[in-house]
Design an enzyme around this catalytic site. Structure first.
Site, PDB file in Angstrom:
ATOM      1  N   LYS A 324       0.834  -1.209   0.000  1.00 29.19           N
ATOM      2  CA  LYS A 324       0.000   0.000   0.000  1.00 29.19           C
ATOM      3  C   LYS A 324       0.865   1.253   0.000  1.00 29.19           C
ATOM      4  CE  LYS A 324      -2.937   0.853   3.591  1.00 29.19           C
ATOM      5  NZ  LYS A 324      -2.769   2.225   4.106  1.00 29.19           N
ATOM      6  N   SER A 325       1.845   1.301   0.869  1.00 26.55           N
ATOM      7  CA  SER A 325       2.686   2.504   0.952  1.00 26.55           C
ATOM      8  C   SER A 325       3.362   2.773  -0.386  1.00 26.55           C
ATOM      9  CB  SER A 325       3.762   2.318   2.018  1.00 26.55           C
ATOM     10  OG  SER A 325       3.167   2.247   3.274  1.00 26.55           O
ATOM     11  N   ARG A 425      -7.935  12.255  12.569  1.00 27.98           N
ATOM     12  CA  ARG A 425      -6.517  11.911  12.765  1.00 27.98           C
ATOM     13  C   ARG A 425      -5.662  13.173  12.690  1.00 27.98           C
ATOM     14  NH1 ARG A 425      -5.195   6.832   9.173  1.00 27.98           N
ATOM     15  NH2 ARG A 425      -3.236   6.984  10.325  1.00 27.98           N
ATOM     16  N   SER A 470       7.391   9.209  12.051  1.00 34.48           N
ATOM     17  CA  SER A 470       6.313   9.087  11.071  1.00 34.48           C
ATOM     18  C   SER A 470       6.839   9.165   9.650  1.00 34.48           C
ATOM     19  CB  SER A 470       5.272  10.189  11.283  1.00 34.48           C
ATOM     20  OG  SER A 470       4.415  10.237  10.161  1.00 34.48           O
ATOM     21  N   ASP A 618       2.414  -1.028  11.840  1.00 34.24           N
ATOM     22  CA  ASP A 618       1.074  -1.423  11.398  1.00 34.24           C
ATOM     23  C   ASP A 618       0.725  -2.863  11.769  1.00 34.24           C
ATOM     24  OD1 ASP A 618       0.570   1.036  10.337  1.00 34.24           O
ATOM     25  OD2 ASP A 618       1.166   0.496   8.297  1.00 34.24           O
ATOM     26  N   LYS A 645      -4.038   5.702  14.764  1.00 34.04           N
ATOM     27  CA  LYS A 645      -4.206   5.019  13.477  1.00 34.04           C
ATOM     28  C   LYS A 645      -5.685   5.076  13.083  1.00 34.04           C
ATOM     29  CE  LYS A 645       0.111   4.221  13.053  1.00 34.04           C
ATOM     30  NZ  LYS A 645       0.859   4.989  12.077  1.00 34.04           N
TER      31      LYS A 645
HETATM   32  C1  S3P Z   1       2.647   4.813   6.281  1.00 33.61           C
HETATM   33  C2  S3P Z   1       3.274   5.156   7.452  1.00 33.61           C
HETATM   34  C3  S3P Z   1       2.800   4.774   8.761  1.00 33.61           C
HETATM   35  C4  S3P Z   1       1.821   3.619   8.684  1.00 33.61           C
HETATM   36  C5  S3P Z   1       0.776   3.830   7.611  1.00 33.61           C
HETATM   37  C6  S3P Z   1       1.438   3.954   6.265  1.00 33.61           C
HETATM   38  C7  S3P Z   1       3.196   5.288   5.007  1.00 33.61           C
HETATM   39  O1  S3P Z   1       2.111   5.871   9.346  1.00 33.61           O
HETATM   40  O2  S3P Z   1       1.194   3.435   9.927  1.00 33.61           O
HETATM   41  O3  S3P Z   1      -0.111   2.746   7.582  1.00 33.61           O
HETATM   42  O4  S3P Z   1       2.814   4.780   3.954  1.00 33.61           O
HETATM   43  O5  S3P Z   1       4.021   6.194   5.047  1.00 33.61           O
HETATM   44  P1  S3P Z   1       2.918   7.002  10.169  1.00 33.61           P
HETATM   45  O6  S3P Z   1       3.815   7.629   9.237  1.00 33.61           O
HETATM   46  O7  S3P Z   1       1.859   7.921  10.663  1.00 33.61           O
HETATM   47  O8  S3P Z   1       3.587   6.260  11.268  1.00 33.61           O
END
Ligand code: S3P
Length: 741
Positions: A324-325, A425, A470, A618, A645
């Site tokens: 996903k990221s 959020r 983050s 996650d 989250k």
């Molecule tokens: C993500 C970063 C994380 C993760 C999220 C996806 C990303 O969040 O929890 O599901 O794709 O950069 P944070 O950056 O808020 O920790």
């Protein structure tokens, strides 16, 4: 003034007048529904078919005693009819009409009365059929259709609400608009399509071999030209009545067609695909709106419940969907690159599709996704257009935080919206450093969405020490850094996923990371590339744990991204005693990838090292399920971030595991779980995809059935979760829930 409805007089018993009469009579809106028509046969048919209670042959008599008069005559006849009824009109009588153009109806009333009577409320039901005549009257014609009223500033409010009530009684939804707007909207949405249909059929019919053409003209032609069977006289009148607006819509359309023609002449695929993909997604967008379902929430309005029974064991080889990221980042960075980027392995989930839609809204041509393949026609760093409205990002925190940075550097204003969870959020964590860079960005009162970003701001690079671990904030700042003067430096305490850094390098950006400090100069050009996105370790995590806790399991999850900034779950599970090995290791565009092989072995409680928290962030919902299955106590400390989250995951996991009979103690941001036997329970998903899937895995070792409510959010990251779980041997099924959301 209040109005007592005794008699409704409908002048003109055609399809619309007849259908209205029939619906009002059925719903007993008035004591008497009277029909009048110049053609006495139509009045007789209305009586014979019980569409009206009384027929009138003398307009004067009927007008004198009417409480409401509805003019259901051709627009052109409005003036003459008003003239005829004027002498008999009573002060209390409310008049309305059904004409599909409104400026000329108002002009007609003005001519007859000198000024518009305050009891004259123009109206237009947006409903019809190719059929005509009173014999085709249908009392359901207006149900679930819109009726637009166009009262004037001087119109009587209670007269307007009486006419609104009359239409609502037929099942219609009543809206109000001013007259000019009505005529403009209708010219675009109704008049132009009708004229195109007439013109297309007429043009083809003139061809010499028209019979042949029509013989083979199936679906597309039939669908497109259905409305060419409408009443010619009526459309003639509409063209005259709404001449100016129709002409400007025809010009608009002709320009659009000329652009498409030119693209075809030149073989310009990007322009052609641009038109087609934008049109396709716009069409899907308004189909959703028309069916009353919110866009980007297609899965959520049909809620499902998951039922899980204990698994025998998990066996075989499975694939989970793309990361996903990385999917989000590939679309964003590909859109800003010069040239065409091809993706494979793209995750087709709601979150990543929200990002795709956002870039389409900003004018980027994106083909697909089709079986994980996406083609992005990059527009360069400065090629985005202002979207036509706010960008709706659904449940996706990644889209919102990364886009906040990317949009801070544009030359247009934007507004970012999200669903209820996303709106709560924290967005200030990215807005605040962006302001330090010179961005003009505001968040809601509680620091969440809507996020409003002003364009045309000069950004300056900053040297920023991250107060929270983050990856989303870091990535948002890097994307803003592409537009900021100077070298952006980000100092991170804890390691967070570094996909943005790796991906920017794939697109030719020079960037370095030394001792946790990322440095990137602005003014760099991004060059399109091809990316193969590996499977998402966060989705694989559910099956890693499931195989680890179910005796006899032996499962391979193929080609999973095992980037060390994401693979904390493997380390944690191994510390607990899991039997995990990585095979077929390779890299995809600088991202480590491997098959993850998991065999059952008993787990023990551990103290989870805090340095692994940010690299497994996650995965904690399902890691806590592993802890519940382990012998002894597992301590997880310093995980306050889990409260921010998609739900408060500390609370959600504590409540669910307690219901399943597990001893869970929460002290501040620390969690202590004593492993034990899990029992069946009904669990709340907290509308969080990862909570849902974690409890589905807990269900595989529970003594009785586990039921998880409101599970449609799994579509956020893993739409085919149930099918993949079944393939691995998990006894799970879903049922439609009885909710009417
Ligand atoms: C993500 C970063 C994380 C993760 C999220 C996806 C990303 O969040 O929890 O599901 O794709 O950069 P944070 O950056 O808020 O920790």
């Amino acid at each position: 003034m209040s109005f007592m409805v005794n008699r409704v007089l409908i002048i003109g018993l055609g399809l619309i007048g007849g259908s209205l009469a029939k619906a009002l009579k059925k719903k007993q809106f008035a004591n008497v529904i009277v029909g009048y028509d110049r053609n006495s046969d139509d009045v007789q048919t209305g009586l014979d078919l019980s569409i009206i209670d009384e027929g009138s042959h003398h307009l004067a008599d009927a007008v004198k005693v009417a409480d409401i008069i509805v003019l259901a005559v051709p627009v052109k006849a409005t003036e003459a009819v008003l003239f005829d009824l004027k002498p008999y009109l009573q002060a209390h009588t409310v008049i309305t009409d059904v004409g599909s153009t409104k400026s000329n109806v108002i002009a007609a009333a003005q001519n007859v009365f000198g000024s518009i009577p305050c009891n004259f409320i123009p109206g237009h039901p947006i409903a019809g059929s190719e059929k005509s005549g009173v014999a085709s009257a249908d009392d359901t014609l207006f149900a679930k259709h819109k009726v637009i009223l166009t009262p004037l500033p001087e119109s009587d409010k209670s007269a307007t609400s009486l006419i609104a009530r009359m239409w609502q009684c037929t099942g219609a939804e009543v809206l109000q608009m001013d007259i000019e707007r009505h005529d403009e909207v209708l010219a675009a949405t109704s008049h132009l399509p009708h004229l195109l249909a007439f013109s297309l059929v007429d043009t083809l019919a003139k061809e010499q071999d028209s019979t042949e053409i029509f013989r083979y003209a199936a679906g597309g032609f039939r669908d497109f030209t259905r409305i060419a069977a409408s009443d010619p006289t009526m459309w003639h009148d509409v063209c005259l009545a709404n001449r100016q607006q129709i002409l400007s819509q025809i010009d608009n359309f002709t320009d659009g067609l000329a652009v498409l023609r030119e693209a075809i002449v030149k073989g310009d695929s990007q322009s052609m695909l641009g038109v087609f993909t934008r049109a396709k997604s716009a069409r899907e967008h308004f189909s959703k709106m028309l069916s009353g379902t919110a866009y980007s929430q297609p899965h959520h309005n049909s809620q499902v419940t998951f039922f899980v029974r204990s698994a025998a064991s998990l066996q075989g080889r499975i694939r989970v969907p793309g990361d996903k990221s990385m999917s989000h980042r590939a679309v964003m960075i590909g859109a800003l690159a010069e040239g065409v980027t091809h993706l494979s392995g793209f995750l087709e989930s709601e979150d990543s599709l929200a990002t795709v839609q956002a870039f389409r809204d900003m004018g980027v041509v994106i083909e697909g996704p089709h079986q994980g393949r996406v083609k992005i026609y990059g527009v360069g760093l400065h090629g985005l257009y202002q979207p036509p409205g706010p960008l709706y990002l659904g449940n996706s925190g990644t889209s919102m935080r990364l886009l906040s940075g990317l949009l801070a550097g544009q030359s247009f204003d934007t507004e970012l919206l999200g669903d209820e969870s996303l709106s709560n959020r924290p967005m200030e964590r990215v807005a605040e450093p962006l302001r330090k860079m010179g961005a003009s960005i505001s968040t809601s009162k509680n620091g969440g969405a809507p996020v409003s970003i002003k364009g045309h701001q000069k950004l300056f690079a900053i040297d920023y020490e991250m107060p929270v671990a983050s990856a989303q904030v870091k990535s948002g700042l890097l994307l803003a850094g592409l537009y900021a003067k100077g070298e952006t430096r980000i100092r991170q305490g804890a390691i967070t996923r570094d996909h943005t850094e790796r991906m920017l390098k794939n697109f030719g950006v020079e960037l370095s990371t030394v001792n946790g400090v990322i440095s990137m100069a602005s003014g760099q050009t991004l060059k399109a590339t091809n990316l193969d996105i590996p499977a998402d370790i966060s989705s694989a995590a559910f099956f890693i744990v499931a195989a680890a806790i179910n005796p006899g399991s032996d499962l391979v999850i193929e080609q999973v991204g095992v980037n060390p900034s994401r693979s904390g779950i493997l380390d944690i599970m191994k510390l607990m005693g899991a039997d995990i090995s990585l095979n077929n290791s390779t890299t995809h565009n600088g991202e480590p990838v491997a098959d993850v092989h998991v065999r059952y072995s008993p787990l023990n409680g551990i103290v989870i090292p805090e340095k692994l928290v940010s690299v497994a962030i996650d995965e904690f919902p399902v890691i806590l399920v592993a802890a519940a299955a382990a012998n002894g106590v597992t301590c997880l400390t310093g995980v306050g971030e889990l409260r921010y989250k998609e739900s408060d995951r500390i609370e959600a996991m504590q409540q669910g595991l307690l219901r399943m009979g597990i001893d869970v103690v929460v002290k501040g941001d620390d969690i202590f779980i004593t492993g034990g036997e899990l029992r069946g329970a009904s669990i709340s998903s907290y509308d969080d995809h990862r909570i849902t899937m974690a409890f589905a895995i807990a269900g595989t070792i529970a003594k009785e059935e586990v039921m998880i409510e409101a599970c449609s959010h799994v579509a956020t990251s893993f739409p085919e979760f149930v099918e993949v779980a079944q393939k691995a041997g998990i006894r799970i099924h879903k049922e439609k829930a009885n909710v009417s959301s």
